[in-house]
Structures are given as C-alpha cells and as structure tokens.
Design a protein around this motif. Structure first.
Motif, PDB file in Angstrom:
ATOM      1  N   LEU A   1       0.827  -1.201   0.000  1.00 30.62           N
ATOM      2  CA  LEU A   1       0.000   0.000   0.000  1.00 30.62           C
ATOM      3  C   LEU A   1       0.865   1.257   0.000  1.00 30.62           C
ATOM      4  CD1 LEU A   1      -2.828  -0.967   2.529  1.00 30.62           C
ATOM      5  CD2 LEU A   1      -3.114  -0.505   0.088  1.00 30.62           C
ATOM      6  N   VAL A   2       1.900   1.264   0.815  1.00 28.82           N
ATOM      7  CA  VAL A   2       2.819   2.412   0.855  1.00 28.82           C
ATOM      8  C   VAL A   2       3.468   2.614  -0.509  1.00 28.82           C
ATOM      9  CG1 VAL A   2       4.990   3.269   1.796  1.00 28.82           C
ATOM     10  CG2 VAL A   2       3.271   2.297   3.327  1.00 28.82           C
ATOM     11  N   ARG A   3       3.951   1.527  -1.092  1.00 28.75           N
ATOM     12  CA  ARG A   3       4.589   1.610  -2.408  1.00 28.75           C
ATOM     13  C   ARG A   3       3.623   2.148  -3.460  1.00 28.75           C
ATOM     14  NH1 ARG A   3       5.670  -2.757  -5.923  1.00 28.75           N
ATOM     15  NH2 ARG A   3       3.505  -3.348  -5.433  1.00 28.75           N
ATOM     16  N   ASN A   4       2.398   1.626  -3.470  1.00 25.29           N
ATOM     17  CA  ASN A   4       1.425   2.031  -4.482  1.00 25.29           C
ATOM     18  C   ASN A   4       1.067   3.514  -4.369  1.00 25.29           C
ATOM     19  OD1 ASN A   4       1.409  -0.599  -5.384  1.00 25.29           O
ATOM     20  ND2 ASN A   4      -0.568  -1.133  -4.460  1.00 25.29           N
ATOM     21  N   ILE A   5       0.828   3.982  -3.143  1.00 19.74           N
ATOM     22  CA  ILE A   5       0.488   5.385  -2.944  1.00 19.74           C
ATOM     23  C   ILE A   5       1.666   6.289  -3.299  1.00 19.74           C
ATOM     24  CG2 ILE A   5      -0.114   7.135  -1.209  1.00 19.74           C
ATOM     25  CD1 ILE A   5      -1.713   4.925   0.225  1.00 19.74           C
ATOM     26  N   SER A   6       2.864   5.907  -2.856  1.00 16.56           N
ATOM     27  CA  SER A   6       4.058   6.711  -3.141  1.00 16.56           C
ATOM     28  C   SER A   6       4.288   6.840  -4.635  1.00 16.56           C
ATOM     29  CB  SER A   6       5.281   6.080  -2.472  1.00 16.56           C
ATOM     30  OG  SER A   6       5.119   6.005  -1.078  1.00 16.56           O
ATOM     31  N   TYR A   7       4.072   5.728  -5.357  1.00 20.94           N
ATOM     32  CA  TYR A   7       4.318   5.753  -6.802  1.00 20.94           C
ATOM     33  C   TYR A   7       3.215   6.502  -7.536  1.00 20.94           C
ATOM     34  CZ  TYR A   7       5.537   4.212 -11.492  1.00 20.94           C
ATOM     35  OH  TYR A   7       5.891   4.177 -12.812  1.00 20.94           O
ATOM     36  N   LYS A   8       1.973   6.296  -7.122  1.00 22.00           N
ATOM     37  CA  LYS A   8       0.841   6.954  -7.790  1.00 22.00           C
ATOM     38  C   LYS A   8       0.949   8.472  -7.692  1.00 22.00           C
ATOM     39  CE  LYS A   8      -4.236   7.136  -7.870  1.00 22.00           C
ATOM     40  NZ  LYS A   8      -5.494   6.591  -7.281  1.00 22.00           N
ATOM     41  N   TYR A   9       1.409   8.952  -6.548  1.00 19.20           N
ATOM     42  CA  TYR A   9       1.488  10.393  -6.332  1.00 19.20           C
ATOM     43  C   TYR A   9       2.938  10.876  -6.285  1.00 19.20           C
ATOM     44  CZ  TYR A   9      -3.416   9.756  -5.076  1.00 19.20           C
ATOM     45  OH  TYR A   9      -4.752   9.431  -5.103  1.00 19.20           O
ATOM     46  N   LYS A  10       3.799  10.237  -7.051  1.00 20.57           N
ATOM     47  CA  LYS A  10       5.221  10.561  -6.992  1.00 20.57           C
ATOM     48  C   LYS A  10       5.540  11.992  -7.427  1.00 20.57           C
ATOM     49  CE  LYS A  10       6.319   8.485 -11.535  1.00 20.57           C
ATOM     50  NZ  LYS A  10       4.940   8.085 -11.873  1.00 20.57           N
ATOM     51  N   GLU A  11       4.669  12.568  -8.265  1.00 19.96           N
ATOM     52  CA  GLU A  11       4.884  13.944  -8.704  1.00 19.96           C
ATOM     53  C   GLU A  11       4.457  14.948  -7.635  1.00 19.96           C
ATOM     54  OE1 GLU A  11       6.479  14.548 -11.400  1.00 19.96           O
ATOM     55  OE2 GLU A  11       6.499  12.441 -12.074  1.00 19.96           O
TER      56      GLU A  11
ATOM     57  N   PHE B   1      10.673  -3.881   4.857  1.00 15.46           N
ATOM     58  CA  PHE B   1      10.510  -3.583   3.442  1.00 15.46           C
ATOM     59  C   PHE B   1      10.938  -2.145   3.152  1.00 15.46           C
ATOM     60  CE2 PHE B   1       7.510  -7.065   3.979  1.00 15.46           C
ATOM     61  CZ  PHE B   1       7.711  -7.821   2.824  1.00 15.46           C
ATOM     62  N   ALA B   2      11.764  -1.986   2.116  1.00  8.90           N
ATOM     63  CA  ALA B   2      12.127  -0.660   1.626  1.00  8.90           C
ATOM     64  C   ALA B   2      11.198  -0.316   0.466  1.00  8.90           C
ATOM     65  CB  ALA B   2      13.575  -0.636   1.158  1.00  8.90           C
ATOM     66  N   THR B   3      10.648   0.892   0.471  1.00  8.96           N
ATOM     67  CA  THR B   3       9.748   1.337  -0.598  1.00  8.96           C
ATOM     68  C   THR B   3      10.286   2.648  -1.158  1.00  8.96           C
ATOM     69  OG1 THR B   3       8.319   2.625   0.874  1.00  8.96           O
ATOM     70  CG2 THR B   3       7.798   0.293   0.601  1.00  8.96           C
ATOM     71  N   LEU B   4      10.527   2.688  -2.454  1.00  9.27           N
ATOM     72  CA  LEU B   4      11.061   3.903  -3.068  1.00  9.27           C
ATOM     73  C   LEU B   4      10.801   3.883  -4.565  1.00  9.27           C
ATOM     74  CD1 LEU B   4      12.675   6.541  -2.636  1.00  9.27           C
ATOM     75  CD2 LEU B   4      14.755   5.227  -3.117  1.00  9.27           C
ATOM     76  N   ASN B   5      10.110   4.919  -5.065  1.00  7.18           N
ATOM     77  CA  ASN B   5       9.885   5.092  -6.506  1.00  7.18           C
ATOM     78  C   ASN B   5       9.311   3.848  -7.178  1.00  7.18           C
ATOM     79  OD1 ASN B   5      10.877   7.716  -6.392  1.00  7.18           O
ATOM     80  ND2 ASN B   5      12.992   7.057  -6.775  1.00  7.18           N
ATOM     81  N   GLY B   6       8.325   3.231  -6.543  1.00  5.07           N
ATOM     82  CA  GLY B   6       7.693   2.061  -7.133  1.00  5.07           C
ATOM     83  C   GLY B   6       8.387   0.752  -6.821  1.00  5.07           C
ATOM     84  N   LEU B   7       9.528   0.824  -6.134  1.00  2.87           N
ATOM     85  CA  LEU B   7      10.288  -0.380  -5.789  1.00  2.87           C
ATOM     86  C   LEU B   7       9.841  -0.899  -4.426  1.00  2.87           C
ATOM     87  CD1 LEU B   7      12.758  -2.252  -6.490  1.00  2.87           C
ATOM     88  CD2 LEU B   7      14.144  -0.665  -5.151  1.00  2.87           C
ATOM     89  N   LEU B   8       9.703  -2.209  -4.303  1.00  2.00           N
ATOM     90  CA  LEU B   8       9.361  -2.839  -3.026  1.00  2.00           C
ATOM     91  C   LEU B   8      10.272  -4.039  -2.835  1.00  2.00           C
ATOM     92  CD1 LEU B   8       7.478  -3.093  -0.546  1.00  2.00           C
ATOM     93  CD2 LEU B   8       6.005  -4.548  -1.951  1.00  2.00           C
TER      94      LEU B   8
END
Length: 216
Positions: free
Chosen positions: A99-109, A129-136
């Motif tokens: 969920l964190v990854r998806n939200i971060s990537y969806k609103y990355k701008e 888990f590391a989450t960054l720019n769509g990476l999980l």
C-alpha cells in the motif's frame, strides 16, 4: 523600500531531514529514527516521532517531506483498518508495504517521501521492506534519510546475520548516534520501536544517553 517578510524558515518546506533504520531479528523487528525536523536551515521541531503505526504490529519510519510522509502513513493506516475488518484478521506486513509503495508511486509527482515499513505477522514473522519510486524489496535491514549516507559503511561492517533482539536494538541505537553526530539534518533524541509476536515496545533514548564514537 523592502517589503517586510517573516522568518525565512516560514516559507520553506518542512522536511524531516532524518535518519531512519529498521532491522529484522529472529522473531521480530526493530525500527529507529532521530527526531529533528527542519525547514531550510532552521530546526523547527527537535522531538518529532518519525515512527508511525500503520497497524497494531506494523510501523513505518518516515523521511522526506514531513507532511507528505505523514499523509501517506495516515492513508495506509485507514486502508489497513478496513482491510483487517474485511479479512477478519490482522493484515500482513507485505500488504502494508505494498500500500505504501502504491500510494508513493501513484502520487510521486505530488509527494516527496521515503518510508521504510517493518513489522510482524503470523505468516512470515518479522519483516523489513524498503519502498522507493515504485520499488518494493524485503531486506534484512534498511536505512534511509539524509543521515544514511554517513552510516552505510558502518552498517555494512557491523551487521551480522542472526543477531539477537538486544543486539539489533543496540545496532539501531549505534547507527542513529553515528548519523546524528555526522549529519546536520539529524539530531534530537532517538525513538526505538521493537515489534514481535508478543506486542510492541516503544522507547526513547535521550541525546545525552546516546553512545559517542568520538571519545577515543
């Protein structure tokens, strides 16, 4: 005539600066963060807790824009509560991280934040888990924030597979202390959260009680 303005920090984006870390041990995880929040070159909060609960036994460590990181954490916390009710049991750590990854990537701008997700569930035990720019990615430990650049060599040298809960807690405290001594954007106190099947333990280590690496 110059127009009168307020302090420069009032127009700067509030950022957590930050050193965050999480590590797995056999049966659980330990998360840690410093507590300094800055805007530009000014410190606006010395004691912000950057370890945010996503569910009973799942936490995330926040870095980046303070408002953005907190917004993501609140959104995930709400969605996990709904998900938990739907499935009739506690959510998995991987579900929270996804969920964190998806939200971060969806609103990355729009959002500028980096979150580390860690916790315990009955299916897979302690997980980081590391989450960054769509990476999980699941990792034995993860570090983030501006202070992480000063401690990569330290954590690579000091990490050992199979460390006990107490050793992981000390590992987190030592890493935070070193980063807070080196990174001008990290400081204050150290917040520590330990999670296992028995529950969640929160601890604050004051600045005067942190170990120092500069006495020798």
């Amino acid at each position: 005539m110059l127009e009168e303005t307020g302090p420069e920090w009032m127009t700067e984006e509030v950022k957590t600066g930050t050193t965050i870390i999480a590590i797995e041990f056999n049966g659980g995880v330990v998360l840690g963060s410093d507590s300094r929040v800055s805007a530009g070159e000014s410190v606006v909060n010395r004691v912000m807790n950057k370890l945010s609960p996503l569910h009973d036994k799942i936490y995330c460590a926040l870095s980046g824009s303070a408002a953005d990181a907190q917004t993501i954490a609140e959104m995930v916390n709400y969605q996990l509560d709904v998900h938990s009710i739907e499935i009739g049991e506690d959510p998995q750590v991987r579900s929270a991280a996804t969920l964190v990854r998806n939200i971060s990537y969806k609103y990355k701008e729009e959002l500028s934040a980096h979150l580390i997700v860690a916790g315990w569930d009955r299916r897979a035990g302690g997980q980081v888990f590391a989450t960054l720019n769509g990476l999980l990615t699941r990792q034995p430990f993860a570090v983030g924030g501006s202070g992480s650049f000063y401690v990569y060599g330290f954590v690579d040298a000091e990490y050992r597979k199979g460390m006990s809960k107490e050793e992981c807690q000390q590992f987190v405290v030592n890493t935070l202390s070193l980063a807070m001594n080196r990174d001008g954007s990290s400081g204050g106190v150290a917040y520590i959260v330990t999670i296992d099947e028995h529950g969640t333990e929160e601890k604050v280590v004051l600045g005067n009680d942190l170990p120092t690496f500069f006495d020798q």
